[in-house]
Write a protein that holds these residues in place. Structure first.
Motif: not given
Length: 724
Positions: A416, A505-506, A508-515, A583
């Motif tokens: 990743t 997981i990556i 979902l994490a990028v969408t929720l905690f970055v975007d 998103s």
């Protein structure tokens, strides 16, 4: 110019008939098909241009005179073409008003009276069948998955982004069909026997000439199990999941015995793998044919590309104001890119030999840097896989949860990170290579595709090298490293399972905690200079496509080692669809570099086809060269997985065996290859002929525009003479 021709032009008479489209000429009377004056037509620019080209070929000039000069048979030829079109095509296809279509329908009904009963029945049955097909297609459109959502995305954001979500829907359907194939061929007979639904029993053949050490398969240790161990098992596929039908080791059955026949599970397991790979190939090729045709016949002339952007570049599906402004900026960007490419072409033409040597030397150095980056990433993946495989056998209670998960997911984490860092490096390097903007995008995407898909192959080949190598003792006893990999197919399936779960997981994490936080900061802290420079997240179509193609390649490789992985991939892509839709609507803005739908569909399927080809390589090696596990799986009685095919052929009758051996022999392969080459050369020649016809048609269109200008000029002169 004669008075008769001038009066004919002034009255809009027969002299203009050769330029009337056949569909428009249907509404004219038969009296309009009288031949125009020959001398006047010889003054047209198109006639003069063709005559100049054929002055040196007298014989062809005589043959083409019937095409260039109107004759008495002109009206009969045109009427014959109209009748043929009426008989072969539907009236609905003609661009005519309702009254003209009704008149043509009356003509058709009149013609039907003079046909035989057999011809009438064929005509009516053909119409009925066409109506049934149209109604069936209308009904199936209402059953499409996410039809309203995709149409809404198309209306708000255009056809480029809509093609990404349509491609995602295609992958959902593809994985669902792959799961059904595996379920029907492999899992269903086992479930019917296990739960006593049918009167059947399992067939177990004892292993022959195999050391007892090779059949030892310790799955999990008994005793006190911590709660977090279930979480680790769920994320890594070990523990209780290892014993389920999710992985290869669960199918340690030779066959299922029904009342009248014995179902060979090992053969069905192999055929299911071949079936889903072949189905994927045929489905991808079928969907890519349409886009390939569009790209094949597209003109390479820069002037035509400019005209397409100016006069046919607008996307009429857009209804959102912001998307309309974005489309304007996209068209401006494409025009600037075309001008930049033209500037670079001019710059290349004006280069001196010293500048050419300098730029090619710089590109050679930069490509060496790219290869070094790829080699470093591959080596990091190799070392991470080796470290993870050597330390993952420790007991869970001897390490903390974080350490255990880190060791289990170390290859996935490294892959990743490599997929995240290398595109940024490639984007920086490409600016110094002095390519055109369009070629920069294509080359960067190609490098990223190779990076993403090659990392999976490196992981699989690293596992293969560990499986077939032994450190302190010989592998001749079992043919593989049985001490570290008692059921190596299951452990490869666990690695593919971890890659699939970690990729989800990556995302979902990028969408929720970055975007989402980035959207909030850009919206409510827009006065900060840092936020203005950072800006809102772009919905980059190529990056998102590479992500789902990466996941699909994992599914293709892992479906053999984990038969239920296509079902997990189906659920994963469904989740990704809703996450990406949310998103796109709430957190992202479309990229200014937009893709047309035809370009996007062909590009997506081409990348997917590359992923399929790369997935076939490790599967073929694992099935044909690496010895199958002797402790688990349906191939415990075979040296390799592929050995089940010749053993099955040996049970055929003698005549059928000779046919199979003849088809697979060199005596059949060489003539078959030659025939395939001849067919390929034929289609290449046919494509060249079609391309020449397209060029001729384009030239005729250009000449037709010149003829119209000439006729308008003559018509204006005739009107002036009439007034005077």
């Amino acid at each position: 110019m004669s008075e008769s021709s001038a009066s004919a032009l002034a009255s809009g008479g027969p002299s203009r008939q050769p330029l009337v489209h056949p569909a428009e000429s249907l509404s004219l009377d038969s009296s309009c098909f009288s031949p125009p004056p020959v001398n006047f037509l010889q003054e047209l620019p198109s006639y003069r241009s063709i005559a100049r080209k054929r002055t040196n070929i007298v014989s062809r000039d005589k043959q083409s005179g019937t095409l260039l000069k109107p004759t008495d048979s002109y009206s009969s030829q045109l009427e014959g073409g109209i009748t043929e079109n009426l008989n072969s095509q539907s009236i609905r296809k003609y661009a005519l008003n309702i009254s003209e279509k009704r008149r043509l329908r009356d003509i058709q009904e009149t013609q039907m009276k003079y046909l035989s009963e057999w011809d009438q029945w064929k005509r009516y049955s053909s119409k009925s069948w066409k109506r049934f097909i149209e109604k069936a297609r209308e009904m199936t459109t209402h059953l499409e998955l996410w039809r309203e959502d995709i149409r809404s995305i198309e209306g708000k954001f255009g056809t480029g982004i809509q093609s990404y979500f349509s491609f995602l829907r295609f992958l959902v359907l593809l994985n669902l069909v792959i799961f059904l194939i595996i379920f029907l061929l492999v899992l269903l007979p086992i479930l019917l026997t296990k739960y006593k639904i049918t009167n059947s029993s399992f067939v177990l053949h004892p292993s022959k000439a195999v050391d007892i050490q090779c059949t030892v398969y310790p799955i999990s240790s008994s005793g006190l199990i911590y709660f977090y161990s279930y979480i680790i098992d769920l994320l890594s596929g070990t523990g209780f999941l290892e014993e389920t039908c999710l992985f290869y080791g669960h199918y340690t059955i030779d066959g299922v015995k029904f009342q009248n026949f014995t179902y060979d599970l090992s053969l069905a397991y192999l055929l299911s793998t071949i079936a889903y790979l072949a189905l994927s190939l045929l489905w991808i090729v079928k969907r890519s044919v349409e886009g390939f045709k569009i790209n094949l016949i597209r003109s390479e002339e820069h002037f035509q590309s400019y005209c397409n952007k100016i006069f046919a570049g607008w996307d009429f599906c857009i209804t959102n104001r912001s998307m309309a402004d974005l489309k304007h900026s996209s068209l401006r960007y494409e025009l600037r890119a075309d001008l930049e490419e033209e500037r670079i072409r001019q710059k290349i033409a004006d280069r001196t030999s010293e500048e050419t040597i300098r730029i090619y030397s710089l590109r050679l150095i930069l490509n060496c840097i790219v290869l070094a980056v790829l080699a470093a990433c591959f080596y990091a993946i190799y070392r991470a896989t080796i470290f993870s495989q050597e330390h993952m056998k420790k007991e869970i209670d001897k390490m903390v949860v974080g350490e255990n998960l880190l060791i289990l997911y170390l290859p996935s984490i490294v892959i990743t990170l490599a997929n995240f860092i290398t595109p940024m490096i490639f984007a920086k390097i490409i600016h110094y290579e002095d390519y055109s903007p369009g070629f920069e995008i294509r080359l960067t995407i190609l490098r990223c595709v190779f990076m993403r898909l090659a990392t999976i192959c490196v992981l699989v080949f690293t596992l293969g090298s560990k499986i077939t190598s032994c450190d302190n003792y010989s592998c001749e006893l079992c043919g593989y490293n049985q001490k570290l990999y008692p059921c190596w197919e299951t452990q490869v399936g666990q690695e593919m399972y971890k890659l699939m779960i970690f990729d989800l997981i990556i995302i979902l994490a990028v969408t929720l905690f970055v975007d989402f936080p980035r959207k909030l900061l850009v919206t409510y802290c827009s006065s900060w200079k840092l936020m203005q420079c950072w800006g809102q997240q772009e919905f980059a179509i190529p990056d998102n496509v590479l992500g789902i193609v990466y996941g699909q390649t994992i599914c293709w490789i892992g479906a053999f080692f984990s038969p239920l992985l296509p079902a997990i991939a189906t659920l994963k892509f469904i989740i990704i669809f809703y996450v990406k839709e949310m998103s796109l609507i709430h957190t992202c803005r479309p990229s200014p570099r937009q893709f047309r739908a035809s370009n996007s569909n062909f590009f997506f399927l081409l990348v997917l086809l590359i992923g399929l080809c790369l997935a076939v390589i490790p599967l073929t090696i694992s099935m044909a060269h690496i010895p199958s596990s002797k402790a688990c799986g349906p191939f415990i009685n075979y040296n390799t997985t592929w050995e089940v095919i010749p053993k099955t052929v040996s049970t055929f009758p003698g005549s059928l065996q000779s046919v199979v051996h003849g088809v697979t022999s060199e005596a059949f392969a060489v003539p078959f290859f030659m025939i395939i080459c001849l067919i390929m050369f034929y289609f290449i020649a046919l494509a060249g002929a079609h391309k020449r016809v397209v060029d001729q048609l384009r030239e005729q269109l250009s000449l037709e525009s010149r003829d119209k200008r000439y006729l308008i000029q003559k018509l204006t002169e005739a009107q002036r003479e009439t007034r005077n």
